[in-house]
Design an enzyme around this catalytic site. Structure first.
Site, PDB file in Angstrom:
ATOM      1  NE  ARG A  67      -4.187   1.248   1.308  1.00 39.26           N
ATOM      2  CZ  ARG A  67      -5.327   0.955   0.709  1.00 39.26           C
ATOM      3  NH1 ARG A  67      -5.749  -0.279   0.611  1.00 39.26           N
ATOM      4  NH2 ARG A  67      -6.072   1.908   0.179  1.00 39.26           N
ATOM      5  CG  ASN A 109     -14.052  11.614  -1.416  1.00 34.24           C
ATOM      6  OD1 ASN A 109     -14.358  11.375  -2.590  1.00 34.24           O
ATOM      7  ND2 ASN A 109     -14.211  10.729  -0.445  1.00 34.24           N
ATOM      8  CB  THR A 110     -18.067  14.210  -4.213  1.00 33.88           C
ATOM      9  OG1 THR A 110     -18.790  13.103  -4.723  1.00 33.88           O
ATOM     10  CG2 THR A 110     -17.042  14.706  -5.193  1.00 33.88           C
ATOM     11  CG  HIS A 111     -19.561  10.347   1.509  1.00 33.71           C
ATOM     12  ND1 HIS A 111     -18.994   9.089   1.376  1.00 33.71           N
ATOM     13  CD2 HIS A 111     -20.555  10.212   2.424  1.00 33.71           C
ATOM     14  CE1 HIS A 111     -19.614   8.248   2.180  1.00 33.71           C
ATOM     15  NE2 HIS A 111     -20.565   8.900   2.826  1.00 33.71           N
ATOM     16  CG  ASP A 143      -9.355  13.843   8.016  1.00 32.15           C
ATOM     17  OD1 ASP A 143      -9.818  12.759   7.573  1.00 32.15           O
ATOM     18  OD2 ASP A 143      -9.825  14.404   9.018  1.00 32.15           O
ATOM     19  N   GLY A 145      -8.684  10.117   8.116  1.00 33.73           N
ATOM     20  CA  GLY A 145      -9.798   9.255   8.510  1.00 33.73           C
ATOM     21  C   GLY A 145     -10.628   8.817   7.309  1.00 33.73           C
ATOM     22  CG  ASP A 147     -16.040   8.920   3.746  1.00 31.09           C
ATOM     23  OD1 ASP A 147     -15.294   9.322   2.842  1.00 31.09           O
ATOM     24  OD2 ASP A 147     -16.691   7.865   3.663  1.00 31.09           O
TER      25      ASP A 147
HETATM   26  C1  GRF Z   1     -20.647   9.132  -6.390  1.00 33.00           C
HETATM   27  O1  GRF Z   1     -21.886   8.995  -5.754  1.00 33.00           O
HETATM   28  C2  GRF Z   1     -19.541   9.231  -5.395  1.00 33.00           C
HETATM   29  O2  GRF Z   1     -19.832  10.016  -4.295  1.00 33.00           O
HETATM   30  C3  GRF Z   1     -19.426   7.790  -5.018  1.00 33.00           C
HETATM   31  O3  GRF Z   1     -19.424   7.131  -6.248  1.00 33.00           O
HETATM   32  C4  GRF Z   1     -20.256   7.873  -7.150  1.00 33.00           C
HETATM   33  C5  GRF Z   1     -19.445   8.162  -8.385  1.00 33.00           C
HETATM   34  O4  GRF Z   1     -20.232   8.121  -9.515  1.00 33.00           O
HETATM   35  N1  GRF Z   1     -18.318   7.523  -4.160  1.00 33.00           N
HETATM   36  P1  GRF Z   1     -19.605   8.290 -10.967  1.00 33.00           P
HETATM   37  O5  GRF Z   1     -18.529   7.241 -11.151  1.00 33.00           O
HETATM   38  O6  GRF Z   1     -19.048   9.682 -11.085  1.00 33.00           O
HETATM   39  O7  GRF Z   1     -20.767   8.087 -11.897  1.00 33.00           O
END
Ligand code: GRF
Length: 192
Positions: A67, A109-111, A143, A145, A147
């Protein structure tokens, strides 16, 4: 004229968030440039970059692989494009110490949930299982952690009767795309 914000986007899957950002940039709505798209596997979404002549790279982490070595390789590959901002958009791997030391504070990051609720890889499923009436999406600075980093922006999404994981996730992703574009658009004003 300002110099466009240099972004590297990391993906693992279909890349619809990436594509939404690319379309917003193409339409002149965001003063940014995606200088490269990276992945940890042969992600179908890489095609959105290839179609536009944007550089791509893949840094695989083999099962049982080292890793730390992977983290260094990902860091070097990303750094070689000199990004101002690194965006994890559906990148399903946790980066390590090297990556965070290099890009901390400018790695977002998007969650698909309203953090701190429902962190982890099954956020939409977990929200449904908890019978919440409202969930949503969060963009945060990564960071060490899972999320847990500082929240930058959020949008709420109502859970509708009859929703399953796929239908709810798709409605959340509509908002995630909007939110990502907004955050990238406002990045310089808010963070530099
Ligand atoms: C999003 O909902 C993201 O937050 C999640 O995976 C999805 C990504 O979708 N972790 P895509 O690959 O951009 O269609």
């Amino acid at each position: 004229m300002t110099v466009p914000l240099r972004c590297v986007v990391l993906i693992s899957g279909t890349g619809t968030l990436l594509n939404a950002l690319l379309e917003a940039i193409d339409a002149g709505k965001v003063d940014a440039q995606v200088v490269a798209v990276g992945a940890d596997r042969a992600a179908p979404g890489l095609q959105f970059a290839t179609d536009r002549g944007i550089d791509t790279f893949i840094v695989k982490l083999d099962r049982g692989g080292d890793r730390a070595e992977w983290d260094r390789a990902l860091t070097e590959a990303t750094a070689s494009f000199h990004p101002d901002l690194v965006i994890s958009a559906g990148f399903m791997k946790l980066v390590g110490r090297w990556f965070l030391e290099r890009f901390g504070g400018r790695f977002i990051n998007t969650h698909p949930a309203l953090l701190p609720s429902f962190p982890g890889a099954h956020a939409v499923r977990d929200a449904l299982a908890a019978s919440v009436e409202v969930t949503g999406c969060t963009i945060f600075a990564v960071d060490e952690g899972v999320d847990t980093g500082p929240i930058i922006a959020q949008t709420a999404v109502a859970v509708l009767p009859g929703d399953d994981e796929a239908s709810l996730h798709e409605r959340i992703k509509v908002e995630e795309r909007r939110l990502l574009i907004k955050v990238v658009k406002e990045w310089r004003r808010n963070h530099e």
